[in-house]
Write an enzyme that holds these catalytic residues in place. Sequence first.
Site, PDB file in Angstrom:
ATOM      1  N   ASP A 321       9.947 -15.990 -38.473  1.00 19.75           N
ATOM      2  CA  ASP A 321      10.336 -15.802 -39.870  1.00 19.75           C
ATOM      3  C   ASP A 321      10.534 -14.345 -40.264  1.00 19.75           C
ATOM      4  OD1 ASP A 321      10.435 -18.457 -40.274  1.00 19.75           O
ATOM      5  OD2 ASP A 321       8.532 -18.653 -41.309  1.00 19.75           O
ATOM      6  N   TYR A 405       9.259 -24.102 -46.628  1.00 18.64           N
ATOM      7  CA  TYR A 405       7.911 -23.559 -46.813  1.00 18.64           C
ATOM      8  C   TYR A 405       7.908 -22.363 -47.761  1.00 18.64           C
ATOM      9  CZ  TYR A 405       4.396 -25.806 -43.829  1.00 18.64           C
ATOM     10  OH  TYR A 405       3.464 -26.662 -43.320  1.00 18.64           O
TER      11      TYR A 405
END
Length: 667
Positions: A321, A405
């Site tokens: 990420d 998320y």
Amino acid sequence: MSPVMSSIAAPLTTHTPLPTPLKPSLSPPTHPLDPLTAEEIRQAVHLLRQTYPIDKQWRFATVTLQEPNKQSVMAFDQGDPSPERRAFVLLLHRQTGITYEAVVSLSQQRVESWQSLPGVQPYILDAEVHECDQLLRAHPDFQAALARRGITDPSLLMVDYWTVGNFGLAEEAGKRLVKGLCFLRAHPLDNGYARPIDGLYPVIDLNRMELFKLEDEGGVPLPPESGNFDQSLLQEFRQDLRPLEITQPEGASFRVNGHHVQWQKWDFRISFNTREGLVLHTLAYHDHDRLRPILYRASLAEMVVPYGDPRTPHFRKNAFDVGEYAVGSQANSLTLGCDCLGEIYYFDAVMADNFGHPQVLKNAVCMHEEDFGILWKHSDWRTQRSEVRRSRRLVISFFTTVGNYDYGFFWYLYQDGTIQFEVKLTGIINTAAGMPGEVPHYGTLVAPQLYGLIHQHFFNMRLDMQIDGCHNSIYEVHGEAEPIGPTNPYGNAFVAKSTLLKTESAAQQKADPLRGRYWKVVNPTVTNRLGQAVGYKLMPGEATVLPLADPHSSLMKRAGFLANHLWVTPWDPQENFPAGDYPNQHAGGDGLPHWTKANRSIENTDIVVWYTFGVTHLPRPEDWPVMPVSYAGFMLKPVSFFDHNPALDVPPAQPKQKSCCHPKPAS
């Protein structure tokens, strides 16, 4: 975990509000570590365009501060002139697929360096995601695949674009690819993750912006239930909550000057960049008449989310990420009263878009104070006196949304010298569709025909230590029982065993909660009044799982740093990310595993501590449709850094504080 989500036929926007274009007038930087201003971003891009033929085929991945040499920053803080101001620029030439790095001297108004990097991929760009939507919206093969599934309104489709990793497939070599996962909404505010479209996976060549492959494998029916949580769609709310007010009638206790913050005895600077998000700099503590450095630089350096389902397409879900999606670029604009409570100070983030234009993300970083219960207490039954102090902590945080998320990254500073880093995990779990009556093997059923996939979350922190200066060493410490015998006749003796870690290989260690293992960074050249070397200890929290992927897997080749919780390296300005500078589609072997082959000395020198913590998440039905916050992190606590409890001078609570001395109402 996934990258950017977008809606196929809706207007093309990012998953958070677009940053606001900046006006030219902004305060100039006052410190070498201040992030680039809007005007500096414009200057850097202008100088590059003057020097090189940058046309519409180019995209800007990053325009950020090239941080000056540590020694020159320390010299500036001692009164020397400011070092040269530079911008680091990362570009992608789409026609050739080649990545370029440039360094621009803003002080001298010239391009200092320009380097091509064939074979590496920068992270996924927002502009590419929007173009993917346009491509799929118009592509007849994709539209036909939707029609075969009875989907007639493409405006209700949403697609998450995932990086593909590196699995050694010849057809993918040299291409910049993403794989789309498709979901269907029932209406514009519907939670699309409730209805995954199983078996339909468009693979897009980003540089050519064409459909590289359309995997259409049929699939299972759409799950039947919605999974909504938007307040406009809920029928009932609890009615028994009374107001809980947090007030500071005299204002906050911190002082802010630009990016410089002072609170209680803490002194530090902050910055924000596209890749890492929030960064703390020059964190120090006022101890009597000295400002004592502890951390030169601290940031989230990488974040990896591997999934445990070996089937297509889930085996590819190994999201980096930071290095593949740039968590800073996905940061939220925070709003008072929701993400933060109390007397809030917000920092805006100035970043460049993919076309080189400066933009501001308003309220990117939130800073406020929190009451944190008891700081210290003792009641003396002999004197009938009780001394108690309440703890207050400073909170510096930001939130980022990467597809499904949401992650909150929180730094806490305490009055006793403790430093804490905490991740708050929330948002929506990654979902897949199942057949009626099917019990998923690699996840949990969270709604009829819908399951959440098992996965792990790993976070790697880069901690550039500076305990009272740059002469630091690190020790491993654990509890150890002494054998029963003449010196331990009752079998109760145990000690804390401390071992100096002299080399990089010795410092590759795993947490051991059964023995209470921690690591202590000390300055052997500075002692407290008792003659003890001053230091801070890194205390692992509960989040100490190890990766469950096979050591020979693609994941572990690309994220080899996950094999250990602790790595320590001598400071090197070129070593900034544990999986290497460009993990996107990289075959692996870069970063910490590569650097530490040299087995350099880490004794009594300028060291960087890399700490990885993580959790294994088998979703629960209670995690659906939106996940209650889960917590993970670690602490840095002073050990022999002070001569005694540094929080003795915290004043007692005053009677006027109703929250401390509120009379019990009459029955």
